[in-house]
Design a protein around this motif. Structure first.
Motif, mmCIF file in Angstrom:
data_model
loop_
_atom_site.group_PDB
_atom_site.id
_atom_site.type_symbol
_atom_site.label_atom_id
_atom_site.label_comp_id
_atom_site.label_asym_id
_atom_site.label_seq_id
_atom_site.Cartn_x
_atom_site.Cartn_y
_atom_site.Cartn_z
ATOM 1 N N GLY A 67 2.401 1.524 -3.258
ATOM 2 C CA GLY A 67 1.021 2.253 -4.740
ATOM 3 C C GLY A 67 1.141 0.745 -5.574
ATOM 4 N N ASP B 203 0.516 -1.113 -0.439
ATOM 5 C CA ASP B 203 -0.026 -0.279 0.044
ATOM 6 C C ASP B 203 0.896 0.824 0.476
ATOM 7 N N GLU B 204 2.330 1.264 0.295
ATOM 8 C CA GLU B 204 3.139 2.355 0.664
ATOM 9 C C GLU B 204 3.622 2.507 -0.311
#
Length: 153
Positions: free
Chosen positions: A42, A39-40
């Motif tokens: 992307g 998530d960090e």
């Protein structure tokens, strides 16, 4: 960017299997840490675990068209499976081989990897961080290939 994370045999036992060697994190906890990093960064991830070599082979073939690369902990199959090596080479996606333990400091049979010669990189000995370092390395490699216009497979 989409990355497949593949866990091999016996990794569902993490957290209770030889914690002195593999640590105390469960597979679900490892997947959660991978998801947080993805998530960090992307990146979308898709995780899969099987104790069966044939299921792993089928999985690589099935998902290769929808992922850009793989982070793979093939566990003991790393040291025994030419078929797994051939499947990973055959699907044409870069992958990083990862291991929780330092396989070079363990039993002699764990010193050889059939996967390493066709891997984009290998990370071992850092516990859960091996997966995270592997994901970071793969994403960097895929990003470099995309920016240069070079094929990443």
């Amino acid at each position: 960017m989409r990355v497949g994370v593949v866990h091999g045999p016996n990794l569902r036992l993490l957290g209770r299997r030889e914690p002195g060697v593999y640590g105390t994190a469960t597979l679900d906890e490892i997947d959660a840490r991978i998801a947080a990093l993805a998530d960090e960064l992307g990146v979308e991830i898709e995780t899969f675990q099987s104790n069966h070599e044939g299921e792993l082979l089928d999985h690589f073939e099935t998902v290769a068209d929808r992922v850009d690369g793989f982070v793979v902990n093939a566990a003991a199959l790393t040291h025994t499976s030419v078929a797994l090596r051939d499947a990973l080479a055959g699907v044409g996606r870069p992958f990083v081989e990862v291991h929780l333990s330092n396989t070079a400091a363990r039993e002699g049979f764990r010193h050889h990897s059939f996967l390493a010669p066709v891997a984009a990189g290998v990370v071992y000995g850092f516990g859960v961080d091996s997966y995270l370092l592997g994901l970071r390395g793969l994403v960097a490699r895929l990003g470099t290939s995309a920016r240069s216009g070079a094929p990443h497979d």
